[in-house]
Design an enzyme around this catalytic site. Structure first.
Site, mmCIF file in Angstrom:
data_model
loop_
_atom_site.group_PDB
_atom_site.id
_atom_site.type_symbol
_atom_site.label_atom_id
_atom_site.label_comp_id
_atom_site.label_asym_id
_atom_site.label_seq_id
_atom_site.Cartn_x
_atom_site.Cartn_y
_atom_site.Cartn_z
ATOM 1 N N SER A 20 -87.661 -64.658 78.768
ATOM 2 C CA SER A 20 -88.118 -64.890 77.403
ATOM 3 C C SER A 20 -89.647 -65.003 77.383
ATOM 4 O O SER A 20 -90.248 -65.615 78.257
ATOM 5 C CB SER A 20 -87.496 -66.179 76.864
ATOM 6 O OG SER A 20 -87.979 -66.421 75.571
ATOM 7 N N CYS A 130 -89.541 -75.678 77.389
ATOM 8 C CA CYS A 130 -90.935 -75.249 77.275
ATOM 9 C C CYS A 130 -91.844 -76.387 77.706
ATOM 10 O O CYS A 130 -91.744 -77.491 77.180
ATOM 11 C CB CYS A 130 -91.291 -74.835 75.847
ATOM 12 S SG CYS A 130 -93.037 -74.382 75.728
ATOM 13 N N ASN A 191 -87.366 -72.434 83.861
ATOM 14 C CA ASN A 191 -88.620 -72.180 83.132
ATOM 15 C C ASN A 191 -89.817 -72.353 84.080
ATOM 16 O O ASN A 191 -89.650 -72.415 85.302
ATOM 17 C CB ASN A 191 -88.696 -73.137 81.940
ATOM 18 C CG ASN A 191 -89.426 -72.542 80.743
ATOM 19 O OD1 ASN A 191 -90.534 -72.006 80.896
ATOM 20 N ND2 ASN A 191 -88.842 -72.629 79.559
ATOM 21 N N THR A 192 -91.018 -72.447 83.513
ATOM 22 C CA THR A 192 -92.244 -72.552 84.312
ATOM 23 C C THR A 192 -92.521 -74.003 84.732
ATOM 24 O O THR A 192 -92.008 -74.949 84.131
ATOM 25 C CB THR A 192 -93.447 -72.032 83.510
ATOM 26 O OG1 THR A 192 -93.452 -72.674 82.218
ATOM 27 C CG2 THR A 192 -93.359 -70.531 83.308
ATOM 28 N N GLY A 216 -94.855 -66.760 88.472
ATOM 29 C CA GLY A 216 -95.346 -65.809 89.468
ATOM 30 C C GLY A 216 -94.864 -66.143 90.878
ATOM 31 O O GLY A 216 -94.060 -67.061 91.069
ATOM 32 N N GLY A 242 -87.864 -66.706 88.060
ATOM 33 C CA GLY A 242 -88.971 -67.347 88.762
ATOM 34 C C GLY A 242 -89.615 -66.440 89.785
ATOM 35 O O GLY A 242 -89.099 -66.250 90.885
ATOM 36 N N GLY A 264 -90.427 -62.101 84.526
ATOM 37 C CA GLY A 264 -91.446 -62.547 83.581
ATOM 38 C C GLY A 264 -92.819 -62.052 83.961
ATOM 39 O O GLY A 264 -93.209 -60.922 83.646
HETATM 40 O O1 RRO Z 1 -94.677 -70.506 74.482
HETATM 41 C C1 RRO Z 1 -94.894 -71.065 75.568
HETATM 42 O O2 RRO Z 1 -95.941 -71.663 75.821
HETATM 43 C C2 RRO Z 1 -93.893 -71.111 76.641
HETATM 44 C C3 RRO Z 1 -92.567 -71.367 76.437
HETATM 45 BR BR1 RRO Z 1 -91.825 -71.506 74.753
HETATM 46 C C4 RRO Z 1 -91.699 -71.524 77.558
HETATM 47 O O3 RRO Z 1 -90.502 -71.776 77.449
HETATM 48 N N1 RRO Z 1 -92.226 -71.409 78.781
HETATM 49 C C5 RRO Z 1 -93.513 -71.157 78.981
HETATM 50 O O4 RRO Z 1 -93.951 -71.066 80.124
HETATM 51 N N2 RRO Z 1 -94.352 -71.008 77.893
#
Ligand code: RRO
Length: 304
Positions: A20, A130, A191-192, A216, A242, A264
């Site tokens: 995403s 996020c 996620n990150t 990354g 990831g 990503g």
């Molecule tokens: O938009 C963002 O800053 C963002 C989102 Br929603 C997310 O789920 N993960 C990310 O690394 N950035």
């Protein structure tokens, strides 16, 4: 070889989709990348309400990857649906997964009610993780809020439900298991990671939001271990996300137990990466005398 995978009723011809946010509604890249080759299309998170996003700079390169603090700029779900944003993707003949986000469990429930029966989507990914919007939105770092959100959304949607988990937790097995118990059909791990960069000339944080999400190659071994751990406790599929930069990264995730993979940051380094990953997985199966992905899924996992 058969690369197809299934996540609840979501049928994918291969296990590869973008993460995403990576393609930002695909507007910039639709003519560069052959979308029809993908297992699924994953959209950037749409928020319950309109949001401006974070103060710039929103992106910074770091050793081994990148930081982003985009902050979910969004037109909000109502305008998103009214504008007919989804209709276009359906013409690509690939399953469409919408990613949604909100500030509270109620926000997610409201969005899912609005999406119920929508003919242009095939699954919903709940972005519960996020890192860039204060403390409120990282629901997947709070076991109680996570469970409450997944459970209440489950009662209002019949779409396959994918919970995108946060790596910013002490034990991914717990949040993965809670997601399963509360009715998720799959989890995305992950996620990150929260990170930052400081400019030694200005002596200030580089990102407008100070911190950002690290993605990354730097995060791949860490996320790989999380996928391995989650696989050891789950009965639902895992989507690995990831630091995939080549086909062998994706294969490692599958050997650890992933059913599907998301790409990503790698898309920005190599716009054709997702195609190469699909072809590389296909080659690997053929060279190893395998008929389908189930022959290799999780076989590196001695905890299962
Ligand atoms: O938009 C963002 O800053 C963002 C989102 Br929603 C997310 O789920 N993960 C990310 O690394 N950035």
């Amino acid at each position: 070889t058969d690369l197809s995978v299934q996540i609840s009723t979501l049928q994918m011809k291969n296990p590869v989709m973008p993460a995403s946010g990576a393609y930002d509604y695909f507007e910039d890249n639709a003519d560069v990348f052959p979308m029809c080759t993908l297992g699924a299309i994953m959209l950037k998170s749409v928020h319950r309400y309109p949001r401006p996003g974070n103060k710039p700079p929103r992106i910074a390169e770091v050793t081994g990857g990148m930081l982003n603090s985009i902050g979910i700029p969004s037109i909000g779900i109502e305008e998103f649906l009214n504008k007919g944003m989804l209709e276009h993707y359906k013409t690509l003949n690939v399953p469409v997964v919408i990613s949604i986000s909100g500030g509270s469990p109620v926000d997610y429930v409201e969005i899912c009610k609005m999406l119920e029966g929508n003919p242009f989507i095939d699954a919903i990914e709940l972005n519960l993780s996020c890192p860039n919007v204060g403390t409120g939105l990282q629901l997947a770092s709070d076991e109680v809020l996570l469970g409450r959100t997944v459970q209440s959304v489950r009662t209002v949607t019949s779409f396959p439900l994918i919970a995108k988990l946060s790596p910013n937790v002490t034990d991914i097995r717990k949040t993965a298991k809670i997601s399963e118990e509360c009715g998720a059909d799959a989890v995305t791990v992950a996620n990150t990671y929260m990170g930052m960069k400081i400019d030694i000339q200005t002596k200030k944080p580089v990102l407008g939001n100070i911190m950002g999400g690290l993605s990354g190659p730097a995060i791949k071994p860490i996320t790989l271990h999380m996928v391995y751990q989650a696989y050891s406790v789950l009965n639902i599929p895992i989507i690995a996300c990831g630091g995939i930069m080549c086909a062998s990264d994706a294969i490692e995730y599958i050997l650890a137990g992933a059913t599907a993979v998301q790409v990503g940051a790698g898309n920005f380094v190599n716009p054709m990466l997702m195609k190469e990953v699909i072809e590389g997985i296909d080659d690997y199966l053929a060279k190893n005398g395998c008929q389908s992905l189930s022959d290799i899924r999780g076989i590196a996992n001695c905890r299962k």
